[in-house]
Design a protein around this motif. Structure first.
Motif, short mmCIF file in Angstrom:
data_model
loop_
_atom_site.label_atom_id
_atom_site.label_comp_id
_atom_site.label_asym_id
_atom_site.label_seq_id
_atom_site.Cartn_x
_atom_site.Cartn_y
_atom_site.Cartn_z
N VAL A 1 0.86 -1.17 0.00
CA VAL A 1 0.00 0.00 0.00
C VAL A 1 0.90 1.23 0.00
O VAL A 1 1.81 1.33 0.83
N GLU B 1 -3.87 9.90 0.54
CA GLU B 1 -4.39 9.09 -0.56
C GLU B 1 -3.64 7.78 -0.64
O GLU B 1 -2.40 7.76 -0.62
N SER C 1 -2.92 3.94 -2.51
CA SER C 1 -2.95 3.21 -3.77
C SER C 1 -2.28 1.86 -3.57
O SER C 1 -1.56 1.66 -2.59
N THR D 1 -6.82 -2.71 -2.15
CA THR D 1 -8.18 -2.28 -1.88
C THR D 1 -8.23 -1.49 -0.58
O THR D 1 -7.99 -2.03 0.50
N PHE D 2 -8.53 -0.21 -0.70
CA PHE D 2 -8.46 0.71 0.45
C PHE D 2 -9.37 0.27 1.59
O PHE D 2 -9.00 0.36 2.76
N SER D 3 -10.54 -0.23 1.27
CA SER D 3 -11.50 -0.59 2.31
C SER D 3 -11.09 -1.85 3.07
O SER D 3 -11.78 -2.25 4.02
N ARG E 1 -13.05 9.14 6.27
CA ARG E 1 -12.50 8.49 5.08
C ARG E 1 -13.55 8.45 3.98
O ARG E 1 -14.75 8.42 4.25
N ASN F 1 -13.96 5.93 0.93
CA ASN F 1 -13.42 4.73 0.30
C ASN F 1 -13.51 4.80 -1.23
O ASN F 1 -12.71 4.16 -1.92
N ASN G 1 -10.35 6.53 -2.03
CA ASN G 1 -9.13 5.94 -1.42
C ASN G 1 -8.39 6.95 -0.55
O ASN G 1 -7.15 6.99 -0.56
N THR G 2 -9.13 7.73 0.19
CA THR G 2 -8.53 8.83 0.93
C THR G 2 -9.06 8.88 2.37
O THR G 2 -10.25 8.67 2.61
#
Length: 120
Positions: free
Chosen positions: A2, A23, A25, A28-30, A72, A74, A77-78
């Motif tokens: 990540v 941010e 990347s 999967t952010f969640s 957040r 989702n 992605n922040t």
């Protein structure tokens, strides 16, 4: 892996506000809980705030409760940290971090940090 990139730091007078963004990347952010930490000059890194993967649970250090808000998005992605009523003791480098959802997970991914300076 990540990757995390913070932004939004700067210099502000006591009583002012700043909004930090981080941010993510790479994954999967969640799937990650997110946290904000800070490090003042000559001191160790300390916990500031954290938020669960869904945003439904938030946690704060006593020193920032009622002044800072973590949130957040989702879809973007922040993760954000809204900082109000800033004090000189809030000065430091602010880092965002990510940890997996498994029990016992640690903050394994860190951003490069963004400087916040609060003058009296």
């Amino acid at each position: 892996q990540v990757q995390l990139v913070e932004s939004g730091g700067g210099s502000v007078q006591a009583g002012g506000s700043l909004r930090l963004s981080c941010e993510a990347s790479g994954r999967t952010f969640s799937n990650y809980g997110m946290g904000w930490f800070r490090q003042a000059p000559g001191k160790g890194r300390e916990f500031v705030a954290a938020i669960s993967w869904s945003g439904g649970n938030t946690y704060y250090a006593d020193s920032v409760k009622g002044r800072f808000t973590i949130s957040r998005d989702n879809a973007k992605n922040t993760v954000y940290l809204q900082m109000n009523s800033l004090k000189p003791e809030d000065t430091g480098v602010y880092y965002c971090a990510a940890k997996g959802l498994s029990v016992g997970s640690t903050y394994d991914y860190w951003g490069q940090g963004t400087q916040v300076t609060v003058s009296s």
